[in-house]
Design a protein around this motif. Structure first.
Motif, PDB file in Angstrom:
ATOM      1  N   SER A   1     -35.412  -2.670 -48.158  1.00 49.09           N
ATOM      2  CA  SER A   1     -35.891  -1.296 -48.616  1.00 49.09           C
ATOM      3  C   SER A   1     -34.510  -0.526 -48.902  1.00 49.09           C
ATOM      4  N   PHE A   2     -34.412  -0.223 -49.938  1.00 50.79           N
ATOM      5  CA  PHE A   2     -33.143   0.931 -50.086  1.00 50.79           C
ATOM      6  C   PHE A   2     -33.785   2.198 -50.453  1.00 50.79           C
ATOM      7  N   SER A   3     -32.999   3.175 -49.722  1.00 54.22           N
ATOM      8  CA  SER A   3     -33.513   4.809 -49.981  1.00 54.22           C
ATOM      9  C   SER A   3     -32.402   5.592 -50.467  1.00 54.22           C
ATOM     10  N   ASN A   4     -31.219   5.068 -50.861  1.00 54.97           N
ATOM     11  CA  ASN A   4     -30.148   5.837 -51.469  1.00 54.97           C
ATOM     12  C   ASN A   4     -30.388   5.742 -52.793  1.00 54.97           C
ATOM     13  N   PHE A   5     -30.765   6.722 -53.785  1.00 58.73           N
ATOM     14  CA  PHE A   5     -30.931   6.491 -55.024  1.00 58.73           C
ATOM     15  C   PHE A   5     -29.708   7.167 -55.889  1.00 58.73           C
ATOM     16  N   ALA A   6     -29.457   6.272 -57.085  1.00 56.13           N
ATOM     17  CA  ALA A   6     -28.840   7.022 -58.037  1.00 56.13           C
ATOM     18  C   ALA A   6     -29.412   8.274 -58.986  1.00 56.13           C
ATOM     19  N   PRO A   7     -28.566   9.134 -59.265  1.00 57.46           N
ATOM     20  CA  PRO A   7     -29.264  10.288 -60.090  1.00 57.46           C
ATOM     21  C   PRO A   7     -29.854   9.870 -61.311  1.00 57.46           C
ATOM     22  N   SER A   8     -30.905  10.340 -61.615  1.00 54.26           N
ATOM     23  CA  SER A   8     -31.696   9.880 -62.864  1.00 54.26           C
ATOM     24  C   SER A   8     -31.625  10.747 -63.910  1.00 54.26           C
ATOM     25  N   LYS A   9     -31.232  10.450 -65.120  1.00 52.59           N
ATOM     26  CA  LYS A   9     -31.121  10.929 -66.540  1.00 52.59           C
ATOM     27  C   LYS A   9     -32.603  11.055 -67.112  1.00 52.59           C
ATOM     28  N   ALA A  10     -33.415  10.105 -66.614  1.00 49.41           N
ATOM     29  CA  ALA A  10     -34.602  10.016 -67.377  1.00 49.41           C
ATOM     30  C   ALA A  10     -35.552  10.700 -66.442  1.00 49.41           C
TER      31      ALA A  10
ATOM     32  N   LEU B   1     -40.695   9.412 -53.908  1.00 52.00           N
ATOM     33  CA  LEU B   1     -40.134   8.210 -53.751  1.00 52.00           C
ATOM     34  C   LEU B   1     -39.413   8.218 -52.562  1.00 52.00           C
ATOM     35  N   ARG B   2     -39.860   7.106 -51.670  1.00 52.60           N
ATOM     36  CA  ARG B   2     -39.242   6.999 -50.489  1.00 52.60           C
ATOM     37  C   ARG B   2     -38.395   5.699 -50.319  1.00 52.60           C
ATOM     38  N   ALA B   3     -38.522   4.683 -51.046  1.00 49.93           N
ATOM     39  CA  ALA B   3     -37.604   3.526 -51.100  1.00 49.93           C
ATOM     40  C   ALA B   3     -37.952   2.565 -52.314  1.00 49.93           C
ATOM     41  N   VAL B   4     -37.080   1.963 -52.871  1.00 52.52           N
ATOM     42  CA  VAL B   4     -37.002   0.940 -53.649  1.00 52.52           C
ATOM     43  C   VAL B   4     -36.989  -0.516 -52.783  1.00 52.52           C
ATOM     44  N   ARG B   5     -37.881  -1.296 -52.939  1.00 52.89           N
ATOM     45  CA  ARG B   5     -37.966  -2.551 -52.207  1.00 52.89           C
ATOM     46  C   ARG B   5     -37.626  -3.622 -52.884  1.00 52.89           C
ATOM     47  N   LEU B   6     -36.999  -4.629 -52.625  1.00 52.73           N
ATOM     48  CA  LEU B   6     -36.777  -6.094 -53.097  1.00 52.73           C
ATOM     49  C   LEU B   6     -37.413  -7.169 -52.131  1.00 52.73           C
ATOM     50  N   THR B   7     -38.264  -7.804 -52.565  1.00 52.72           N
ATOM     51  CA  THR B   7     -38.732  -8.822 -51.499  1.00 52.72           C
ATOM     52  C   THR B   7     -38.694 -10.127 -52.338  1.00 52.72           C
ATOM     53  N   VAL B   8     -38.240 -11.303 -51.451  1.00 55.38           N
ATOM     54  CA  VAL B   8     -38.239 -12.601 -51.831  1.00 55.38           C
ATOM     55  C   VAL B   8     -39.102 -13.130 -51.351  1.00 55.38           C
TER      56      VAL B   8
END
Length: 181
Positions: A154-163, A79-86
């Motif tokens: 594009s966001f690249s700072n992720f929260a720790p995942s429990k799943a 995973l490199r980024a999560v992107r929100l596009t409008v």
């Protein structure tokens, strides 16, 4: 109204990538990886971007604003980024605005302050996100007619995942006058 649109769309988007308390509707794809960030500021970002899109299509009977969440992955699947596009099908950005879109007080709206995208840029910078704006065109030629606008974060700072890792990488929501019918 835009308030009704926000009430319907924001929970799904926020619950999907920003880890807010709201839950995504049951018919939406699984949530994307969550990013680290200030939920209040990120709500403001989404509000500004969706409102800009809705304003751009307000005079169009077929006006639509589409929110797309997706992931960008490296060559090995990391995973490199999560992107929100409008994306909207409005008139797009004027050339003079496109070049200075994130500067304060740049606007073409009669009652606009020109602070919306400047605020989005500031919040994006504070969250280590990359912000891009572009006009959509009918075809690949640079002088083809403009068919709308796209703003992506594009966001690249992720929260720790429990799943464990998630396989669903894209979700889309369409809002606006035509989508409400």
């Amino acid at each position: 109204t835009s308030r009704e649109v926000f009430a319907k769309v924001l929970p799904a988007v926020l619950g999907g990538i920003f880890g807010a308390a709201e839950r995504a509707p049951e018919d939406s794809p699984k949530a994307l990886p969550r990013i680290l960030g200030d939920a209040t500021q990120l709500r403001q970002v989404i509000h500004n971007l969706v409102q800009n899109g809705l304003d751009a299509v307000a005079d169009r009977p077929d006006g639509q604003v589409e929110l797309i969440t997706s992931t960008a992955r490296g060559e090995h699947g990391e995973l490199r980024a999560v992107r929100l596009t409008v994306i909207d099908n409005g008139p797009g950005f004027a050339d003079k605005v496109l070049k200075r879109a994130f500067e304060p007080y740049v606007t073409t709206k009669a009652k606009g302050t020109g602070l919306g995208l400047a605020v989005v840029k500031k919040i994006a910078d504070e969250h280590g996100a990359r912000l891009r704006v572009a006009n959509l065109r009918a075809g690949n030629e640079p002088d083809a007619p403009v068919t709308g606008a796209r703003v992506s974060l594009s966001f690249s700072n992720f929260a720790p995942s429990k799943a464990g890792p998630r396989n669903d990488d894209t979700a889309s929501r369409t809002v606006g006058p035509a989508a409400a019918r």
